[in-house]
Design an enzyme around this catalytic site. Structure first.
Site, PDB file in Angstrom:
ATOM      1  N   HIS A  26       4.901   4.555  12.740  1.00  0.00           N
ATOM      2  CA  HIS A  26       4.918   4.367  11.168  1.00  0.00           C
ATOM      3  C   HIS A  26       5.956   5.576  10.866  1.00  0.00           C
ATOM      4  O   HIS A  26       5.629   6.692  10.715  1.00  0.00           O
ATOM      5  CB  HIS A  26       3.599   4.557  10.806  1.00  0.00           C
ATOM      6  CG  HIS A  26       3.339   4.755   9.210  1.00  0.00           C
ATOM      7  ND1 HIS A  26       2.660   3.964   8.568  1.00  0.00           N
ATOM      8  CD2 HIS A  26       3.796   5.695   8.350  1.00  0.00           C
ATOM      9  CE1 HIS A  26       2.737   4.097   7.205  1.00  0.00           C
ATOM     10  NE2 HIS A  26       3.372   5.266   7.141  1.00  0.00           N
ATOM     11  N   ARG A  53       0.914  -1.269  -0.049  1.00  0.00           N
ATOM     12  CA  ARG A  53      -0.109   0.016  -0.143  1.00  0.00           C
ATOM     13  C   ARG A  53       0.930   1.198  -0.189  1.00  0.00           C
ATOM     14  O   ARG A  53       0.964   1.686  -1.170  1.00  0.00           O
ATOM     15  CB  ARG A  53      -0.912  -0.148   1.233  1.00  0.00           C
ATOM     16  CG  ARG A  53      -2.017   0.828   1.023  1.00  0.00           C
ATOM     17  CD  ARG A  53      -1.673   2.217   1.373  1.00  0.00           C
ATOM     18  NE  ARG A  53      -1.138   2.537   3.039  1.00  0.00           N
ATOM     19  CZ  ARG A  53      -0.485   3.662   3.252  1.00  0.00           C
ATOM     20  NH1 ARG A  53      -0.541   4.751   2.351  1.00  0.00           N
ATOM     21  NH2 ARG A  53      -0.174   3.751   4.548  1.00  0.00           N
ATOM     22  N   ASP A  54       1.435   1.598   1.224  1.00  0.00           N
ATOM     23  CA  ASP A  54       2.309   2.725   1.205  1.00  0.00           C
ATOM     24  C   ASP A  54       3.584   2.771   0.127  1.00  0.00           C
ATOM     25  O   ASP A  54       3.797   3.744  -0.462  1.00  0.00           O
ATOM     26  CB  ASP A  54       2.849   2.820   2.684  1.00  0.00           C
ATOM     27  CG  ASP A  54       3.380   4.469   3.015  1.00  0.00           C
ATOM     28  OD1 ASP A  54       3.719   4.794   2.093  1.00  0.00           O
ATOM     29  OD2 ASP A  54       3.110   4.881   4.197  1.00  0.00           O
ATOM     30  N   CYS A  79       4.097   9.261   0.323  1.00  0.00           N
ATOM     31  CA  CYS A  79       2.793   9.809  -0.064  1.00  0.00           C
ATOM     32  C   CYS A  79       2.829  10.881  -0.999  1.00  0.00           C
ATOM     33  O   CYS A  79       3.524  11.641  -0.937  1.00  0.00           O
ATOM     34  CB  CYS A  79       2.133  10.319   1.317  1.00  0.00           C
ATOM     35  SG  CYS A  79       0.615  11.088   1.029  1.00  0.00           S
TER      36      CYS A  79
END
Ligand code: HMG
Ligand code: MG
Length: 302
Positions: free
Chosen positions: A207, A15-16, A240
């Protein structure tokens, strides 16, 4: 120092790690990556996001990826859901956990999810309620807990506020996220302490993006507080799209190397994990960001 005996790692690489990739990564590559991570012993994998494909085109195949993975007993597969639309799509894929994601900075909230912090909580509330009614656990990610690419340094009181708001709507666990990787150990500890005002030590995780090479020291500083759950990303992939200049998450291989060296259990086979990182790095045509993986691959070659 009283370190935890065991640590739980959530690999957020699929995902990230992949959300920020410009080149399309086919669903079958993502599915294979998930497979290799579970083969390496990962018991928590953040698979994908049910977000707007206009905002994050790389995650447009979320349902296809979730349908394609081999569900292994004992492994939990989580997905990001920013709103009720995302949750309704996600639920058809039977996630084991959903993640709502907010921020401690107003500017980042606007850039990332197109609303204020207060509005984001209003959007998350029905998602949390619907998930909990179906028995699906809810994690909340709090971005920009130490620094923001738009606002600069963020005070721990901001983190404390968002943790409180998340607690009030029924989010069961919060991740303290250093989105841009600017944090250093004492600042990260202050952000953790802020979250710990509303959540128990068993319900917070770290995180850390590794932009300034602080993610491992920040992990160690969190371990010293008793935090025993962390997100990390195989091969140090990640970033991101709405946090320019930020690099990947701390590499899972590097965290595992450190933890095993400290006698802390993870249940992960480092050699197999290196294979997973090598697979995705070769696909992307780039070297792994993990120093431990690079060292192990060099040793194998030589
Ligand atoms: P918006 O434009 O304000 O939403 O975006 P909207 O409700 O006005 O809808 C606009 C359009 O998007 C509509 O389509 C909706 O149907 C569609 P149109 O009518 O124009 O064709 N839409 C959706 N489609 C699919 N799935 C959905 C969805 N929702 C609306 N769930 C929104 C608001 C939140 C959707 C948008 O801003 C978005 O998708 N943002 C996601 C950004 C993102 O994924 N960022 C990366 C993940 S967060 C991260 O990496 C940080 C983290 O790692 C921790 C850390 O490191 O800090 C977790
Ligand atoms: Mg992140």
């Amino acid at each position: 120092m009283n370190y935890p005996r065991k640590v739980k790692l959530v690999d957020v690489g699929p995902r990230d790690g992949l959300q920020n990739e410009k080149q399309p990564v086919p669903a079958d590559v993502k599915i294979r990556l998930v497979q290799m991570l579970q083969d390496a012993g990962l018991r928590e994998i953040e698979v994908t996001s049910f977000v707007s494909p206009k905002w994050v085109p790389q995650m447009a195949d979320a349902a296809e990826v979730m349908a394609g993975i081999e569900r292994r007993p004992g492994v939990r597969y989580s997905v990001l859901t920013p709103n009720i639309k995302g949750f309704e799509s996600a639920v058809e894929s039977r996630p084991d956990e959903i993640v709502v994601f907010g921020a401690a900075s107003e500017a980042f909230s606007q850039k990332n999810i197109n609303c204020s912090i207060a509005e984001s909580i209003e959007r998350f509330a029905p998602v949390v309620e619907a998930a909990r009614a179906k028995g699906i656990p809810v994690r909340g990610a709090i971005s920009t807990t130490v620094g923001c690419p738009y606002e600069g340094e963020i005070a721990p009181s901001r983190v404390e506020m968002v943790a409180r708001l998340m607690k009030e709507i029924g989010v069961q666990h919060v991740g303290v996220c250093d989105t841009v990787g600017v944090g250093t150990p004492r600042k990260v500890q202050a952000a953790m302490e802020a979250a710990l005002k509303h959540y128990s030590i068993d319900d917070v995780s770290g995180h850390f993006h590794d932009t300034y090479a602080q993610a491992l020291p920040n992990t160690l500083a969190s371990l010293q507080m008793g935090v025993w759950q962390f997100d990390s990303s195989v091969a140090g992939l990640g970033g991101c799209p709405y946090a320019k200049g930020a690099t990947g998450n701390v590499a899972t291989e590097d965290v595992v190397y450190m933890l095993h060296g400290m006698g802390i259990e993870t249940g992960i086979d480092l050699d197999k994990l290196v294979d997973a990182g090598n697979y995705i790095s070769e696909f992307l045509g780039r070297k792994s960001q993990s120093r431990a993986a690079t060292a192990i691959l060099n040793k194998r070659a030589g």
